[in-house]
Design a protein around this motif. Sequence first.
Motif, PDB file in Angstrom:
ATOM      1  N   ARG A 118      54.501  46.548  35.144  1.00  0.00           N
ATOM      2  CA  ARG A 118      54.674  47.934  35.557  1.00  0.00           C
ATOM      3  C   ARG A 118      55.553  48.659  34.545  1.00  0.00           C
ATOM      4  O   ARG A 118      56.315  48.046  33.816  1.00  0.00           O
ATOM      5  CB  ARG A 118      55.315  47.991  36.954  1.00  0.00           C
ATOM      6  CG  ARG A 118      54.495  47.303  38.016  1.00  0.00           C
ATOM      7  CD  ARG A 118      55.266  47.100  39.305  1.00  0.00           C
ATOM      8  NE  ARG A 118      55.734  48.353  39.898  1.00  0.00           N
ATOM      9  CZ  ARG A 118      56.512  48.404  40.979  1.00  0.00           C
ATOM     10  NH1 ARG A 118      56.907  47.283  41.570  1.00  0.00           N
ATOM     11  NH2 ARG A 118      56.881  49.579  41.470  1.00  0.00           N
ATOM     12  N   GLY A 119      55.454  49.995  34.563  1.00  0.00           N
ATOM     13  CA  GLY A 119      56.302  50.783  33.688  1.00  0.00           C
ATOM     14  C   GLY A 119      55.546  51.338  32.504  1.00  0.00           C
ATOM     15  O   GLY A 119      54.345  51.114  32.343  1.00  0.00           O
ATOM     16  N   HIS A 141      62.554  44.426  45.468  1.00  0.00           N
ATOM     17  CA  HIS A 141      62.236  45.856  45.435  1.00  0.00           C
ATOM     18  C   HIS A 141      63.316  46.668  44.731  1.00  0.00           C
ATOM     19  O   HIS A 141      63.034  47.436  43.804  1.00  0.00           O
ATOM     20  CB  HIS A 141      62.056  46.339  46.873  1.00  0.00           C
ATOM     21  CG  HIS A 141      62.087  47.811  47.054  1.00  0.00           C
ATOM     22  ND1 HIS A 141      61.054  48.629  46.662  1.00  0.00           N
ATOM     23  CD2 HIS A 141      63.036  48.628  47.580  1.00  0.00           C
ATOM     24  CE1 HIS A 141      61.358  49.887  46.941  1.00  0.00           C
ATOM     25  NE2 HIS A 141      62.552  49.906  47.500  1.00  0.00           N
ATOM     26  N   ASP A 142      64.573  46.523  45.146  1.00  0.00           N
ATOM     27  CA  ASP A 142      65.657  47.325  44.590  1.00  0.00           C
ATOM     28  C   ASP A 142      65.833  47.076  43.096  1.00  0.00           C
ATOM     29  O   ASP A 142      66.034  48.005  42.310  1.00  0.00           O
ATOM     30  CB  ASP A 142      66.974  47.016  45.314  1.00  0.00           C
ATOM     31  CG  ASP A 142      67.101  47.756  46.630  1.00  0.00           C
ATOM     32  OD1 ASP A 142      66.165  48.487  46.992  1.00  0.00           O
ATOM     33  OD2 ASP A 142      68.135  47.593  47.298  1.00  0.00           O
ATOM     34  N   LEU A 143      65.796  45.823  42.702  1.00  0.00           N
ATOM     35  CA  LEU A 143      66.001  45.471  41.304  1.00  0.00           C
ATOM     36  C   LEU A 143      64.893  46.025  40.423  1.00  0.00           C
ATOM     37  O   LEU A 143      65.153  46.651  39.387  1.00  0.00           O
ATOM     38  CB  LEU A 143      66.083  43.951  41.163  1.00  0.00           C
ATOM     39  CG  LEU A 143      66.106  43.424  39.726  1.00  0.00           C
ATOM     40  CD1 LEU A 143      67.352  43.896  39.002  1.00  0.00           C
ATOM     41  CD2 LEU A 143      66.022  41.902  39.736  1.00  0.00           C
ATOM     42  N   VAL A 144      63.645  45.792  40.808  1.00  0.00           N
ATOM     43  CA  VAL A 144      62.515  46.275  40.000  1.00  0.00           C
ATOM     44  C   VAL A 144      62.567  47.790  39.880  1.00  0.00           C
ATOM     45  O   VAL A 144      62.381  48.357  38.788  1.00  0.00           O
ATOM     46  CB  VAL A 144      61.182  45.803  40.606  1.00  0.00           C
ATOM     47  CG1 VAL A 144      60.008  46.498  39.928  1.00  0.00           C
ATOM     48  CG2 VAL A 144      61.048  44.286  40.467  1.00  0.00           C
ATOM     49  N   ALA A 145      62.855  48.487  40.982  1.00  0.00           N
ATOM     50  CA  ALA A 145      62.929  49.944  40.947  1.00  0.00           C
ATOM     51  C   ALA A 145      64.036  50.418  40.011  1.00  0.00           C
ATOM     52  O   ALA A 145      63.859  51.388  39.258  1.00  0.00           O
ATOM     53  CB  ALA A 145      63.149  50.494  42.355  1.00  0.00           C
ATOM     54  N   LEU A 152      62.465  50.833  31.433  1.00  0.00           N
ATOM     55  CA  LEU A 152      62.008  49.513  31.016  1.00  0.00           C
ATOM     56  C   LEU A 152      60.660  49.190  31.648  1.00  0.00           C
ATOM     57  O   LEU A 152      60.374  49.623  32.759  1.00  0.00           O
ATOM     58  CB  LEU A 152      63.030  48.456  31.443  1.00  0.00           C
ATOM     59  CG  LEU A 152      64.423  48.589  30.813  1.00  0.00           C
ATOM     60  CD1 LEU A 152      65.439  47.791  31.604  1.00  0.00           C
ATOM     61  CD2 LEU A 152      64.393  48.125  29.358  1.00  0.00           C
ATOM     62  N   ALA A 153      59.841  48.451  30.950  1.00  0.00           N
ATOM     63  CA  ALA A 153      58.674  47.839  31.586  1.00  0.00           C
ATOM     64  C   ALA A 153      59.157  46.608  32.343  1.00  0.00           C
ATOM     65  O   ALA A 153      60.128  45.955  31.943  1.00  0.00           O
ATOM     66  CB  ALA A 153      57.638  47.457  30.550  1.00  0.00           C
ATOM     67  N   VAL A 154      58.500  46.285  33.445  1.00  0.00           N
ATOM     68  CA  VAL A 154      58.933  45.166  34.283  1.00  0.00           C
ATOM     69  C   VAL A 154      57.725  44.295  34.618  1.00  0.00           C
ATOM     70  O   VAL A 154      56.690  44.802  35.068  1.00  0.00           O
ATOM     71  CB  VAL A 154      59.592  45.662  35.587  1.00  0.00           C
ATOM     72  CG1 VAL A 154      60.025  44.471  36.445  1.00  0.00           C
ATOM     73  CG2 VAL A 154      60.793  46.545  35.280  1.00  0.00           C
ATOM     74  N   PHE A 155      57.887  42.996  34.407  1.00  0.00           N
ATOM     75  CA  PHE A 155      56.867  42.033  34.806  1.00  0.00           C
ATOM     76  C   PHE A 155      57.475  41.151  35.883  1.00  0.00           C
ATOM     77  O   PHE A 155      58.281  40.267  35.601  1.00  0.00           O
ATOM     78  CB  PHE A 155      56.410  41.186  33.625  1.00  0.00           C
ATOM     79  CG  PHE A 155      55.299  40.219  33.960  1.00  0.00           C
ATOM     80  CD1 PHE A 155      54.024  40.684  34.247  1.00  0.00           C
ATOM     81  CD2 PHE A 155      55.526  38.852  33.985  1.00  0.00           C
ATOM     82  CE1 PHE A 155      52.983  39.808  34.559  1.00  0.00           C
ATOM     83  CE2 PHE A 155      54.501  37.961  34.291  1.00  0.00           C
ATOM     84  CZ  PHE A 155      53.231  38.449  34.574  1.00  0.00           C
ATOM     85  N   ALA A 156      57.138  41.416  37.144  1.00  0.00           N
ATOM     86  CA  ALA A 156      57.571  40.576  38.261  1.00  0.00           C
ATOM     87  C   ALA A 156      56.544  39.466  38.427  1.00  0.00           C
ATOM     88  O   ALA A 156      55.354  39.740  38.595  1.00  0.00           O
ATOM     89  CB  ALA A 156      57.696  41.403  39.533  1.00  0.00           C
ATOM     90  N   MET A 157      57.001  38.221  38.410  1.00  0.00           N
ATOM     91  CA  MET A 157      56.082  37.100  38.300  1.00  0.00           C
ATOM     92  C   MET A 157      56.276  36.078  39.409  1.00  0.00           C
ATOM     93  O   MET A 157      57.316  36.013  40.056  1.00  0.00           O
ATOM     94  CB  MET A 157      56.267  36.407  36.947  1.00  0.00           C
ATOM     95  CG  MET A 157      57.639  35.757  36.760  1.00  0.00           C
ATOM     96  SD  MET A 157      57.749  34.765  35.242  1.00  0.00           S
ATOM     97  CE  MET A 157      56.790  33.306  35.723  1.00  0.00           C
TER      98      MET A 157
END
Length: 326
Positions: A118-119, A141-145, A152-157
């Motif tokens: 995302r991002g 949720h809070d951290l990724v947001a 930053l782009a974020v890859f939650a895996m």
Amino acid sequence: MSAADFAAANLSRAIGAGLDPHEYLRVTGGLTDLDQWGEAFMRSAREHVARAGRAGTAISAGEHLQAAARWFHFATLGPNRESALAAAEADAAMGRALASLEPRARRIEGPGFTGRLRGPAEAAATVVVVPGLDSGKEEFHDLVAALLRRGLAVFAMDGPGQGALAATSTVRADYHRVIGRVLDALRPRKAGLVGLSLGGYYVAESAALESRVAAAVTVSGPFQLRWGLLPPPVRELLSRRAGGEEPARRFAGQVDLSALAPRITCPLLVVDGGQDVIPGVTGGEPLARLAPHGRYLSVPHGDHLLGNARPDWLATAADWIAAALA
């Protein structure tokens, strides 16, 4: 443990994951036995899916589907004969949510991992968010947001033994090999890692052995595990995720950063909660002390994952890694 005690122990974690606290208290307050946990949480998740189907806009539908994904995920944390189905439903609901809310989000997967990127495509850096023993990519949720808000782009895996892969794989201590394949697939300009709970060990181990990691944060991550001192619920959970008690014992014996910490040459922020005291688990202070560029942030009243203390660390950690990757 009673249903009430289990619900209370997971309240701050649920709020941090984006579950509405009033809904959480209403659902868990109706439990007379902990064995009802999975069914009750999956029922609430499906109510959100139904709301998405009735929503008047794509935004509302997407928000309900995001909520459904988190409720499905939390259905896996307690007793649940359908944990594999709940994890798959969490994954599917989040995919549908992001298709409505963030059409540029992309599913990326490879051997031993799956997740969503995302991002902004033009982001100068990408942060990989690594979950822990019983968490998954739908949870933080809070951290990724917070990371997304900082450009930053974020890859939650999910990796081996986690989330959508928990039913078909087992935990592994050499997680840097998985992170290496993730970075091969993402090809980020700069790569940062954030690991939570056992994911903190995975991130520290990867930062020591994967040269492409430019900055790392651990939150409630173990420095060492001692199998014989771990509480029975933790041993049981680890045995399920490792594929048996003997593999779990071997895994726990490998979770030791004593030799690896001095090899972490990138900037490292270690976050701990002072109330996070689990027998058999050594916290992160030695990691920060032994890493050449380690910084330690301890929040005295913080619990495990510091869900009860987000103002004391979340923005600080997000700012810190954004600056470290700038």
